[in-house]
Design a protein around this motif. Structure first.
Motif, PDB file in Angstrom:
ATOM      1  N   HIS A 264       0.835  -1.198   0.000  1.00 32.37           N
ATOM      2  CA  HIS A 264       0.000   0.000   0.000  1.00 32.37           C
ATOM      3  C   HIS A 264       0.873   1.252   0.000  1.00 32.37           C
ATOM      4  O   HIS A 264       1.854   1.341   0.741  1.00 32.37           O
ATOM      5  CB  HIS A 264      -0.897  -0.008   1.237  1.00 32.37           C
ATOM      6  N   ASN A 279     -12.256  -4.323  -0.971  1.00 30.51           N
ATOM      7  CA  ASN A 279     -11.455  -3.473  -1.835  1.00 30.51           C
ATOM      8  C   ASN A 279     -10.549  -2.612  -0.956  1.00 30.51           C
ATOM      9  O   ASN A 279     -11.037  -1.867  -0.096  1.00 30.51           O
ATOM     10  CB  ASN A 279     -12.375  -2.583  -2.677  1.00 30.51           C
ATOM     11  N   LEU A 281      -8.367   0.455  -0.552  1.00 34.15           N
ATOM     12  CA  LEU A 281      -8.136   1.753  -1.164  1.00 34.15           C
ATOM     13  C   LEU A 281      -7.162   2.544  -0.319  1.00 34.15           C
ATOM     14  O   LEU A 281      -6.898   2.200   0.828  1.00 34.15           O
ATOM     15  CB  LEU A 281      -9.452   2.543  -1.273  1.00 34.15           C
ATOM     16  N   GLU A 288      -7.397   6.529  -5.701  1.00 39.06           N
ATOM     17  CA  GLU A 288      -8.087   5.249  -5.693  1.00 39.06           C
ATOM     18  C   GLU A 288      -7.701   4.355  -6.870  1.00 39.06           C
ATOM     19  O   GLU A 288      -8.182   3.246  -6.986  1.00 39.06           O
ATOM     20  CB  GLU A 288      -9.596   5.472  -5.636  1.00 39.06           C
ATOM     21  N   ASP A 291      -6.401   0.799  -6.021  1.00 33.42           N
ATOM     22  CA  ASP A 291      -7.328  -0.192  -5.465  1.00 33.42           C
ATOM     23  C   ASP A 291      -6.822  -1.618  -5.674  1.00 33.42           C
ATOM     24  O   ASP A 291      -6.270  -1.951  -6.722  1.00 33.42           O
ATOM     25  CB  ASP A 291      -8.695  -0.076  -6.140  1.00 33.42           C
ATOM     26  N   LEU A 293      -8.682  -5.365  -5.145  1.00 27.99           N
ATOM     27  CA  LEU A 293      -9.887  -6.088  -4.770  1.00 27.99           C
ATOM     28  C   LEU A 293      -9.502  -7.498  -4.329  1.00 27.99           C
ATOM     29  O   LEU A 293      -8.906  -8.262  -5.098  1.00 27.99           O
ATOM     30  CB  LEU A 293     -10.872  -6.145  -5.943  1.00 27.99           C
ATOM     31  N   ARG A 304     -17.698   1.238   4.247  1.00 28.92           N
ATOM     32  CA  ARG A 304     -16.420   1.862   3.937  1.00 28.92           C
ATOM     33  C   ARG A 304     -15.800   2.293   5.261  1.00 28.92           C
ATOM     34  O   ARG A 304     -16.414   3.025   6.036  1.00 28.92           O
ATOM     35  CB  ARG A 304     -16.639   3.077   3.020  1.00 28.92           C
TER      36      ARG A 304
END
Length: 359
Positions: A264, A279, A281, A288, A291, A293, A304
């Motif tokens: 990340h 997902n 993010l 985004e 992303d 998934l 979220r």
């Protein structure tokens, strides 16, 4: 007559934070000689360019650095000086830990204080649990109890708990031999961490309570002692009991989630949990395109929710088994992270408000 730009020892003492007597001592030792000494009166005078060295000398002595090491630091370049300071601090901390361990042993032997048996546990299992739960501790000088591990014993189980106020981890172990009586205390986390390697190599560990600590007894190995922390541990049971039920549940492959977190690009991240999966993010809406998934079994309402990477990653990494289960209660409620195949290790992790994180 001294040069008018020079300071008498009293003025220099105030500028540097050193006493006049200390300045005389450091002058005589060669660490900080005055720029000029009046041959008639013996008065010592210092230059403004010596204030920085004097201040550094004072600070080094405040961390108990011996004179020979102080001289080496003052005469070294920045990189070497930094290394010498780190080595000194490591030695000081090592001596402090050794002193703490010795103090626990001494106190436990005062007046032949008895050791009360608590429980017998498999060494590798206990070591794993200690290392997993201690990831939720914190070093806080104002709240040293956050660096401890809470141990609670009843005849059927031994529960280990730690919290840093943003995470809470707890794991329940089944003792090899049932405890004879309930017992609870908070044990110094650093000392338990240091003992974990010996514990792991012992098939069976007998845990006993002394007035000031716990004793870990292992066959063919020296006993290890860990001191108790006197401050009150946070009321984690009340917090657990007051949690609302999960509104969304997601079971995710642990290795895929960890890989997504490791790759990340931001210190904050957002999980978008829907029927399609989880997902991953960034916490910033304009990024985004990063992303990822992940396949997941999801039940409940879409959600979220955002986290700090440094909070979520340790909670996931210590989970047991190939899958982790996320029990979600809302974007501003604690998330329970459990091993999907074993429920004895549970971690609570606090989410963040992405609107309040720095851009």
């Amino acid at each position: 007559m001294p040069h008018p730009d020079l300071m008498p020892i009293g003025v220099f003492a105030r500028r540097s934070g050193l006493t006049s007597s200390a300045l005389r001592f450091y002058a005589d030792s060669g660490l900080l000689p005055p720029t000029e000494v009046d041959p008639a009166s013996g008065y010592r005078y210092y230059g403004a360019d010596q204030v920085e060295r004097a201040t550094a000398l004072r600070r080094l002595r405040e961390i108990a650095m011996p004179l020979t090491a102080v001289e080496a630091v003052l005469d070294a370049g920045p990189d070497e000086a930094s290394q010498l300071i780190d080595e000194h601090v490591a030695r000081v901390l090592g001596h402090a830990v050794a002193a703490q361990r010795a103090a626990v042993l001494i106190k436990s032997s005062l007046g032949d204080a008895p050791t009360v048996p608590i429980a017998a546990l498999k060494g590798p299992v206990l070591a794993d649990a200690v290392e997993q739960i201690l990831t939720a501790t914190a070093r806080d000088p104002d709240l040293p109890v956050l660096g401890g591990l809470r141990i609670e014993v009843d005849p059927q189980e031994v529960t280990l708990t730690a919290t840093d106020r943003y995470r809470l981890s707890t794991r329940t172990l089944v003792p090899v031999e049932p405890a004879t009586a309930p017992w609870a205390a908070t044990v110094d986390g650093d000392e338990l961490r240091a003992a974990a390697a010996e514990v792991r190599r012992s098939p069976l560990v007998h845990v006993g309570a002394t007035p000031h600590g716990i004793r870990l007894r292992m066959a063919d190995r020296e006993d290890r002692h860990c001191r108790l922390l006197p401050d009150e541990f946070p009321d984690h049971r009340l917090m657990l009991a007051s949690l609302p039920g999960a509104t969304t549940r997601a079971t995710v492959p642990k290795d895929l989630l960890l890989r997504a977190l490791e790759e990340h690009p931001d210190e904050h991240l957002t999980l978008l949990v829907t029927g399609r999966g989880v997902n991953v993010l960034t916490a910033k809406a304009d990024q985004e395109h990063h992303d990822v998934l992940l396949p997941a079994a999801v039940t409940g309402a879409p959600l979220r929710i955002s986290f700090r990477l440094t909070t979520l990653y340790p909670a996931v990494s210590t989970a047991i088994g190939p899958d982790v289960m996320l029990d979600l209660r809302g974007h501003d409620q604690p998330v329970t992270i459990r091993s999907a195949d074993r429920g004895d290790l549970t971690t609570l992790t606090m989410p963040i408000d992405p609107a309040r994180t720095p851009a």
